[in-house]
Design a protein around this motif. Structure first.
Motif, short mmCIF file in Angstrom:
data_model
loop_
_atom_site.label_atom_id
_atom_site.label_comp_id
_atom_site.label_asym_id
_atom_site.label_seq_id
_atom_site.Cartn_x
_atom_site.Cartn_y
_atom_site.Cartn_z
N ALA A 102 0.81 -1.21 0.00
CA ALA A 102 0.00 0.00 0.00
C ALA A 102 0.85 1.27 0.00
CB ALA A 102 -0.93 0.01 1.21
N PRO A 129 4.69 1.73 -3.59
CA PRO A 129 4.51 2.42 -4.87
C PRO A 129 4.42 3.94 -4.73
CG PRO A 129 3.09 0.50 -4.75
CD PRO A 129 3.65 0.70 -3.38
N CYS A 130 3.82 4.42 -3.64
CA CYS A 130 3.76 5.86 -3.38
C CYS A 130 5.16 6.41 -3.13
CB CYS A 130 2.86 6.15 -2.20
SG CYS A 130 1.14 5.64 -2.44
N SER A 175 2.84 -1.74 -10.41
CA SER A 175 2.42 -2.24 -9.09
C SER A 175 0.92 -2.50 -9.01
CB SER A 175 2.80 -1.22 -8.00
OG SER A 175 1.98 -0.05 -8.10
N HIS A 196 -1.13 -0.35 -8.01
CA HIS A 196 -1.64 0.48 -6.92
C HIS A 196 -2.71 1.43 -7.46
CE1 HIS A 196 -1.66 3.59 -3.76
NE2 HIS A 196 -1.13 2.68 -2.95
#
Length: 199
Positions: A150, A153-154, A181, A183
C-alpha cells in the motif's frame, strides 16, 4: 447499575464515537476526555487517540497535539505509534517541521505497521518543507525497501519526483515500477509521468 454504566470508560468511548459520527465535536471531545482520563488499561490510550482526532477536527491543533503526546507517554505498544503518526500530521499542518520529523521517527523506531507510511510522511517533510534532499531520498528508499504494497509504490513516485531532474533514468525506472504495481492511486499517476517522459 445505571450509575455504573455512566462511569464505565468503555461506554464513554462508545458514546464519543456516536457523537463524533453525528458531528457533535464538543460532545465527542467530552466523552473521549472522560474515557482517556479513566486510567482503564484497555481504554485510556485508545480514547486519547480519538480525543486528539476529535480536537483536530474541531480546529484545536495544539490541544490535539497535547492529547497525542499524552498517549505517547503511556507507552502503549499499539496506540503510541498511532499517536506519534497523528502528532506528526498535526505538527506538519502547523509548520512545526522539525518536531514532525521527530514524531515520525518515533513511529519508524517502533517497527509498527504504520512504519512505511511514517517513512513516506518523513520523506515528504524532508523534501517539501525542510528541503533536505539527501534525507528525503533516504526515507523514500527505506519505504520502498519495506515492500509494503500500500505504501512502496507511493514512495517510488515520491523518490522519482525528487530524482527526475538529476537522474531521469532512475526516475523513469521508479515510475515504471510504480505503474506495474497496480496500486489504485500511484499506478495511474506513474503512467501519466511516463507518458510525459516519453517512456
Amino acid at each position: 447499575m445505571r450509575f455504573l454504566v455512566r462511569r464505565d470508560p468503555v461506554a464513554f468511548l462508545a458514546r464519543g464515537d456516536k457523537l463524533a459520527e453525528r458531528g457533535d465535536h464538543d460532545g465527542a471531545i467530552a466523552a473521549y476526555r472522560r474515557a482517556a482520563g479513566s486510567g482503564h488499561p484497555k481504554v485510556t490510550a485508545e480514547a486519547g487517540v480519538r480525543l486528539g482526532t476529535a480536537l483536530r477536527r474541531a480546529g484545536e491543533p495544539a490541544k490535539a497535539a497535547a492529547a497525542y503526546r499524552a498517549v505517547m507517554s503511556t507507552g502503549d505498544p499499539d496506540q503510541t505509534p498511532r499517536a506519534a503518526y497523528l502528532l506528526g500530521e498535526v505538527l506538519t499542518d502547523t509548520s512545526h517541521f522539525d518536531e514532525a520529523v521527530a514524531a515520525y521517527e518515533v513511529v519508524i523506531g517502533t517497527g509498527h505497521a504504520l512504519r512505511p507510511d511514517a517513512l513516506v510522511r518523513l520523506a515528504e517533510v524532508q523534501w517539501y518543507d525542510l528541503h533536505d534532499r539527501a534525507a528525503a531520498i533516504a526515507a523514500y528508499e527505506r519505504a520502498i525497501d519495506s515492500g509494503a504494497p500500500a505504501t512502496a509504490p507511493c514512495a517510488m513516485l515520491g523518490l522519482a519526483d525528487v530524482l527526475c531532474d538529476d537522474d531521469p533514468e532512475r526516475a523513469a525506472d521508479l515510475y515504471r515500477r510504480a505503474a506495474d504495481s497496480g496500486h489504485a492511486e500511484a499506478a495511474p499517476i506513474a503512467r501519466q509521468a511516463l507518458r510525459q517522459l516519453g517512456g
